[in-house]
Write a protein that holds these residues in place. Structure first.
Motif, PDB file in Angstrom:
ATOM      1  N   LEU A 109       0.807  -1.156   0.000  1.00  0.00           N
ATOM      2  CA  LEU A 109       0.000   0.000   0.000  1.00  0.00           C
ATOM      3  C   LEU A 109       0.873   1.251   0.000  1.00  0.00           C
ATOM      4  O   LEU A 109       0.832   1.981  -0.968  1.00  0.00           O
ATOM      5  N   LEU A 110       1.616   1.523   1.037  1.00  0.00           N
ATOM      6  CA  LEU A 110       2.376   2.775   1.001  1.00  0.00           C
ATOM      7  C   LEU A 110       3.530   2.714   0.028  1.00  0.00           C
ATOM      8  O   LEU A 110       4.040   3.740  -0.400  1.00  0.00           O
ATOM      9  N   ALA A 111       3.978   1.526  -0.341  1.00  0.00           N
ATOM     10  CA  ALA A 111       5.078   1.428  -1.299  1.00  0.00           C
ATOM     11  C   ALA A 111       4.690   1.971  -2.655  1.00  0.00           C
ATOM     12  O   ALA A 111       5.538   2.373  -3.435  1.00  0.00           O
ATOM     13  N   ALA A 112       3.410   1.995  -2.964  1.00  0.00           N
ATOM     14  CA  ALA A 112       2.964   2.413  -4.292  1.00  0.00           C
ATOM     15  C   ALA A 112       3.226   3.882  -4.551  1.00  0.00           C
ATOM     16  O   ALA A 112       3.561   4.276  -5.654  1.00  0.00           O
ATOM     17  N   ALA A 113       3.038   4.726  -3.540  1.00  0.00           N
ATOM     18  CA  ALA A 113       3.268   6.165  -3.726  1.00  0.00           C
ATOM     19  C   ALA A 113       3.541   6.785  -2.372  1.00  0.00           C
ATOM     20  O   ALA A 113       2.732   6.678  -1.472  1.00  0.00           O
ATOM     21  N   ALA A 114       4.690   7.401  -2.214  1.00  0.00           N
ATOM     22  CA  ALA A 114       5.020   8.025  -0.940  1.00  0.00           C
ATOM     23  C   ALA A 114       4.027   9.144  -0.662  1.00  0.00           C
ATOM     24  O   ALA A 114       3.576   9.839  -1.563  1.00  0.00           O
ATOM     25  N   GLU A 164      -5.334   2.203  -6.256  1.00  0.00           N
ATOM     26  CA  GLU A 164      -5.290   0.765  -5.942  1.00  0.00           C
ATOM     27  C   GLU A 164      -5.402   0.540  -4.439  1.00  0.00           C
ATOM     28  O   GLU A 164      -6.029  -0.427  -3.989  1.00  0.00           O
ATOM     29  N   THR A 165      -4.777   1.435  -3.663  1.00  0.00           N
ATOM     30  CA  THR A 165      -4.880   1.341  -2.215  1.00  0.00           C
ATOM     31  C   THR A 165      -6.324   1.527  -1.764  1.00  0.00           C
ATOM     32  O   THR A 165      -6.840   0.771  -0.936  1.00  0.00           O
ATOM     33  N   THR A 166      -6.987   2.521  -2.324  1.00  0.00           N
ATOM     34  CA  THR A 166      -8.377   2.802  -1.952  1.00  0.00           C
ATOM     35  C   THR A 166      -9.264   1.602  -2.239  1.00  0.00           C
ATOM     36  O   THR A 166     -10.094   1.201  -1.416  1.00  0.00           O
ATOM     37  N   THR A 167      -9.077   1.012  -3.411  1.00  0.00           N
ATOM     38  CA  THR A 167      -9.852  -0.176  -3.759  1.00  0.00           C
ATOM     39  C   THR A 167      -9.497  -1.352  -2.859  1.00  0.00           C
ATOM     40  O   THR A 167     -10.382  -2.077  -2.388  1.00  0.00           O
ATOM     41  N   GLY A 168      -8.208  -1.543  -2.614  1.00  0.00           N
ATOM     42  CA  GLY A 168      -7.789  -2.650  -1.766  1.00  0.00           C
ATOM     43  C   GLY A 168      -8.384  -2.581  -0.376  1.00  0.00           C
ATOM     44  O   GLY A 168      -8.654  -3.605   0.248  1.00  0.00           O
ATOM     45  N   PRO A 215      -8.397  -8.921   3.882  1.00  0.00           N
ATOM     46  CA  PRO A 215      -9.779  -8.528   3.600  1.00  0.00           C
ATOM     47  C   PRO A 215      -9.903  -7.016   3.516  1.00  0.00           C
ATOM     48  O   PRO A 215      -9.067  -6.271   4.028  1.00  0.00           O
ATOM     49  N   SER A 216     -10.955  -6.560   2.848  1.00  0.00           N
ATOM     50  CA  SER A 216     -11.209  -5.123   2.760  1.00  0.00           C
ATOM     51  C   SER A 216     -11.731  -4.619   4.105  1.00  0.00           C
ATOM     52  O   SER A 216     -12.311  -5.374   4.886  1.00  0.00           O
ATOM     53  N   LEU A 217     -11.540  -3.340   4.342  1.00  0.00           N
ATOM     54  CA  LEU A 217     -11.979  -2.753   5.606  1.00  0.00           C
ATOM     55  C   LEU A 217     -13.489  -2.754   5.753  1.00  0.00           C
ATOM     56  O   LEU A 217     -14.012  -2.773   6.867  1.00  0.00           O
ATOM     57  N   ASP A 218     -14.206  -2.714   4.621  1.00  0.00           N
ATOM     58  CA  ASP A 218     -15.668  -2.671   4.695  1.00  0.00           C
ATOM     59  C   ASP A 218     -16.292  -4.042   4.915  1.00  0.00           C
ATOM     60  O   ASP A 218     -17.511  -4.171   5.035  1.00  0.00           O
TER      61      ASP A 218
END
Length: 606
Positions: free
Chosen positions: A8-13, A53-57, A401-404
């Motif tokens: 997740l954070l590796a994708a974009a600082a 991608e993070t938001t979707t994940g 799993p997703s947060l939702d």
């Protein structure tokens, strides 16, 4: 693939300015704690904007963040440079907060994010290759690149329930093509600096890419996914036609440009496996080890630790082998003999294998309450690794799993050839990837009262260390009480992780060849050579990652032993596990401080 290893954070600082519409989970407090929480919120808000991608994940691509569902991140050179600047500014803002005033979880939150950013900043300042990723020097390989990860992401992470969702999927197919072209540009730049993957890595990547490129639109997984799910949800439209048009007009041409690039440099590729041959390769490996293991151990120390553990674990396995009447041959030879008991290499047998794994999960679940106070709410599903990527994928891995709560945790098992998944260590693989391993740890982190950014960061030393610790915990839980062969499977995997310490440092610090590393693994463990080759080639493109497992396990065991000694009869393993898991993923040095705090909270002396 948006999985635990790269997420997740590796994708974009991240940056330091809040983004409208992003969730704010930090508690409103004053002083340095308030400044910290505001900054963590701002970091996460920027991350959600920059990495759809993070938001979707996370299952957050709804409501005010619904716009992110049709987007993908930016991997252009300009975007990477901007991310480096944001990370630097953010680290400076974090360091401006008075750390000495922070206590408890606030201190844990600070130290965790500070470590992550500091390692990223060190890599950004020292190395100009790898596209901003720490510990992944090759933008394109059998395990890196959008071609390898995006089809699975679109199929398993991007939900389709409405026409807008399906339209967003098509937009992301176009974005997929853009990502590949951006990667091609970065890879070409890196290759001009001599950062060319080894010949065998290029060959494996080309096998996968060409199989992808040879797939007609009607059979392409990314086309079939939107068609299938639109039909299931009765969404009208020519989804096959639209997806095929994008696939043939955008995705395949971009993929073929990547193929052409790799083919053009194949003649320049060497057979050397280690990153030592790259510019500042020794320093690169040191930073990769720091990032993955979150420890300060040197390559020589890790190599020697591996050799010592291979010796001690082999001795333990030898004793257990003798109890079942297997006393002749090396431990590796006897492991190979056990490994002959496999499922038939047929689709029907592979379905049966997955059913049997589900039965193992149910068996372990019954025993969890005696060892854990908090238990995950999210369900676990076991799925086969998609055939399109199984050639280069590891034996097993896990998606959180997703947060939702709409998407379960997924334990993926690679069934390209059942001889690589002998029956005697399937229980251990399930304990590692499922419960009490990654699923329990990842789900509890998602469900804990933590700032959102703490739910998204991943530390391999902590998480893989926990999963390896969980394999041993399964022995204590009685999983192998009547199954000595399964117990030998646990020792096989412990030996496997000890061997990893030896071969990873061997290739990247001691200039071992790929063949030397494969031979050492096969001889020591008795595994099939084909599986060993896949593993060794994985370590080539992720230098240092393979060392995180055993170093993490040792840290978890050391922390538990310290708590047991300090608390005596007051020690409760459920409370110990809750203290370590509900605090979220963190560097191992921070984990040790968390356990010290737990000891003091229970009346002990750390």
């Amino acid at each position: 693939m948006l999985n635990r290893r790269h997420m997740l954070l590796a994708a974009a600082a991240a940056g330091v300015a809040a983004v409208e519409g992003a969730p704010s989970l930090a508690r409103a407090r004053t002083g340095e704690v308030g400044r910290l929480n505001a900054l963590l919120d701002a970091i996460m808000a920027q991350q959600l904007r920059l990495s759809p991608e993070t938001t979707t994940g996370l299952g957050l691509d709804v409501g005010e963040l619904a716009w992110t569902k049709s987007e993908l991140g930016d991997r252009s050179s300009a975007a990477i440079q901007a991310a480096e600047l944001r990370n630097r500014e953010q680290l400076a803002a974090l360091r401006a907060i008075d750390r000495a005033t922070l206590k408890g979880m606030d201190a844990v939150n600070y130290d965790t994010v500070a470590f992550l950013q500091a390692v990223q900043d060190e890599a950004n300042r020292k190395f100009s290759y790898g596209g901003g990723a720490v510990g992944a020097p090759y933008v394109l390989s059998q395990l890196t690149g959008a071609y390898q990860s995006m089809p699975d992401f679109l199929d398993t992470q991007h939900t389709i329930e409405t026409k807008a969702d399906a339209d967003a999927y098509l937009a992301r197919m176009e974005g997929f093509a853009r990502l590949m072209d951006q990667e091609t540009a970065i890879a070409r730049r890196d290759m001009a600096q001599g950062v060319i993957p080894p010949d065998f890595v290029i060959d494996k990547a080309l096998v996968q890419m060409k199989a992808f490129a040879a797939t007609p639109a009607a059979d392409a997984p990314i086309v079939k996914s939107v068609v299938r799910r639109a039909k299931e949800n009765k969404i009208p439209g020519d989804w096959a036609g639209e997806a095929s048009r994008i696939y043939e007009g955008s995705v395949l041409p971009a993929l073929k440009r990547q193929i052409a690039l790799l083919e053009s440099v194949r003649g320049q590729a060497t057979h050397e496996a280690g990153c030592w041959r790259l510019k500042d390769g020794g320093d690169y490996y040191a930073v990769a080890l720091k990032s993955y293991t979150t420890s300060s151990m040197t390559p020589d120390e890790i190599h020697q630790l591996g050799l010592d553990l291979v010796k001690s674990i082999s001795a333990e396995a030898d004793k257990l082998f003798k109890t079942i009447g297997m006393s002749k041959g090396t431990v590796g030879e006897r492991m190979r003999a056990l490994g002959q008991d496999i499922y038939p290499n047929t689709d029907a047998a592979k379905e049966q294998l997955i059913q049997d794994l589900n039965a193992k999960v149910a068996f372990i679940q019954q025993r969890l309450p005696a060892y854990f106070g908090a238990l995950p709410k999210a369900p676990l599903e076991i799925r086969r690794v998609p055939k399109a990527i199984e050639a280069g994928a590891p034996a097993g891995y896990y998606n959180s799993p997703s947060l939702d709560g709409k998407r379960p945790g997924i334990y993926w098992i690679n069934l390209r050839d059942t001889k690589e998944q002998p029956k005697f260590y399937l229980s251990t693989l399930t304990a590692h990837e499922g419960i009490p391993g990654h699923h329990l740890q990842g789900s509890l982190s998602n469900e804990a009262s933590l700032p959102l950014i703490r739910k998204t960061v991943w530390f391999s030393g902590y998480g893989e260390g926990w999963a390896l610790y969980a394999e041993q915990l399964a022995v204590e839980m009685g999983v192998y009480k009547t199954d000595p062969r399964g117990h030998l499977g646990m020792l096989h995997d412990a030996l496997f992780r000890a061997v990893r310490l030896v071969v990873d440092t061997g290739m990247h610090a001691k200039k071992w060849s790929r063949e030397q590393a494969v031979k050492y693994m096969v001889d020591t463990m008795g595994d099939e050579e084909s599986g060993a080759i896949t593993e060794i080639e994985r370590y080539v493109v992720w230098p240092g990652q393979a060392c995180s497992y055993m170093i993490g396990k040792i840290t978890w065991l050391r922390a538990r032993a310290k708590a047991q000694k300090a608390l005596g009869k007051a020690f409760d393993i459920r409370a110990f596990h809750d203290a370590g898991l509900l605090s979220g993923a963190m560097p191992l040095t921070v984990l040790e401080r968390v356990i010290d705090d737990y000891i003091v909270s229970k009346g002990g002396k750390a």
